[in-house]
Structures are given as C-alpha cells and as structure tokens.
Design a protein around this motif. Structure first.
Motif, PDB file in Angstrom:
ATOM      1  N   UNK A   1       3.985  80.779  66.206  1.00  0.00           N
ATOM      2  CA  UNK A   1       2.917  80.197  67.025  1.00  0.00           C
ATOM      3  C   UNK A   1       3.213  80.326  68.517  1.00  0.00           C
ATOM      4  N   UNK A   2       4.456  80.081  68.922  1.00  0.00           N
ATOM      5  CA  UNK A   2       4.813  80.192  70.338  1.00  0.00           C
ATOM      6  C   UNK A   2       4.673  81.618  70.836  1.00  0.00           C
ATOM      7  N   UNK A   3       4.960  82.559  69.961  1.00  0.00           N
ATOM      8  CA  UNK A   3       4.840  83.968  70.304  1.00  0.00           C
ATOM      9  C   UNK A   3       3.394  84.316  70.659  1.00  0.00           C
ATOM     10  N   UNK A   4       2.456  83.554  70.090  1.00  0.00           N
ATOM     11  CA  UNK A   4       1.028  83.819  70.318  1.00  0.00           C
ATOM     12  C   UNK A   4       0.385  82.776  71.232  1.00  0.00           C
ATOM     13  N   UNK A   5       1.224  81.993  71.911  1.00  0.00           N
ATOM     14  CA  UNK A   5       0.698  81.079  72.918  1.00  0.00           C
ATOM     15  C   UNK A   5       0.298  79.707  72.427  1.00  0.00           C
TER      16      UNK A   5
END
Length: 213
Positions: free
Chosen positions: A29-33
């Motif tokens: 999720x963090x990788x996609x903001x």
C-alpha cells in the motif's frame, strides 16, 4: 452432537498471522501512496481474498489493478509472512485431543496451500491434517462452499458429521452454504455478536473450548 470431521480456517483460527499480513499489506500500500490505512482496517479484511481486501482498503475496483496488487503482496509474503506467523497456544492441544478421538482434521483457507504447508512443517508434527484446501485449489473462494465440499468429498465423510471452525462471518457463511455446522471463535477481529448473527453451534473465546468437556 458428535462429529467425525473438523475443518478449520487458518488465519486467526489456528494461527495468528496478523503481524505478517499487516506488514505485507502496508509494504504494498505504501508503495502505491496509501499511507493512512490502519493496522485494524487491514486486520478486518483477513479471511477475504486479496483482491477483495485491496478493494476494501483502497476503493480500487479495476480487476487488472487488483490482480497486480495481489501479485505484489504474494512476493512480500514469500519474504515476511511465515516468519511473522505464530500458532495460537490452544491450537496444538486442541488438534491433539481431536486426533486422539479419531477425528478427521482439515484446513480450508483462502491462504495458499503451499504457504500453509511450509508453515506447518516448522510448527506441527507431520500428518496432523488429513486434507488442506488452499486458495490455489478452488475456482471460487469462501464464502463459496467449493473448498469445504471438496474436502468432504475427498475425505468421504457426511456433511452432517462435519463441523467448520472459523473466526469470521465469511467462515460462518461458508459453513451455511455447504450445509454443515459452524462454530465461531473470537480469536480474530470479528466480535462474538457479529458471529452470532449467523447459524452456529457455539461461539468460543478460545479454541480449546471445542474439546474441553
């Protein structure tokens, strides 16, 4: 009523995999903001398919995007999942007592079978489970009864002699769809009152209550 066969959900029923699941989801999720999704929100999706979980958490409905997120999660799981998963204290004593009674034991999970087997190799004596049905073994995930019905067929047992034990409303719906008894356990993120809204034999606070007679 006595049963010959006990089929279990895996995550939050036999093992606490929440730490591994949260790590894997958050990395993707963090990788996609998506940086504001809480651990609790992630835990509430445990038991659903990965696509369903990502859709709930992000609002994404496009199938291609969800498939891509699932593939990223699987790569994260290869690294982080099993080393951050732990058997509940009650699991082994409960399974041991059921085996002593001559019961068939199985696992029906949306988690991949190969990952469950890899985990069990390090945590349980070989041969405890007569069948394991994972996400790669069915075309339709829970609450569709395909996995449960496959286990019943392969074990050659009767639905009326079979109980499914799980921690979520998805598990309760799965048992109802398969026409078998359900026992809920509140070891996950689902409250007893939520489980009680579905047909059930019992709602347990700990797994050993299943055999503690």
């Amino acid at each position: 009523m006595s049963y010959t066969t006990y089929l279990f959900d895996f995550d939050y029923t036999l093992a606490d995999s929440s730490q591994g699941i949260v790590i894997c989801f958050k990395n993707v999720l963090k990788r996609h903001g998506y940086t504001d999704i809480t651990d609790e929100a992630i835990k509430r999706t445990i038991g659903k398919t990965l696509e369903e979980s990502f859709s709930i958490l992000t609002g994404i409905t496009d199938g291609v995007q969800l498939t891509s997120l699932r593939k990223e999660y699987t790569k994260e799981s290869d690294q982080f999942m099993n080393r951050n998963t732990y058997l509940f204290e009650d699991t082994l004593p409960t399974l041991r007592k059921l085996k002593e009674q001559g019961a068939y034991l199985g696992i029906i999970s949306t988690k991949y079978r190969y990952r469950i087997l890899d985990f069990l190799k390090s945590h349980l004596p070989e041969g405890y489970f007569d069948i394991i049905v994972g996400g790669e073994d069915v075309s339709h995930p829970k609450p569709d009864p395909e996995g449960v019905l496959l286990a019943i067929k392969q074990l050659n047992v009767r639905p009326e002699d079979t109980m499914y034990i799980g921690d979520s409303t998805v598990d309760a719906e799965t048992a109802a769809a398969a026409g078998i008894s359900f026992t809920g356990v509140t070891s996950g993120a689902t409250l007893a009152d939520e489980l009680k809204q579905h047909p059930h034999i019992n709602i347990l606070s700990r797994l050993y209550e299943l055999v503690d007679k």
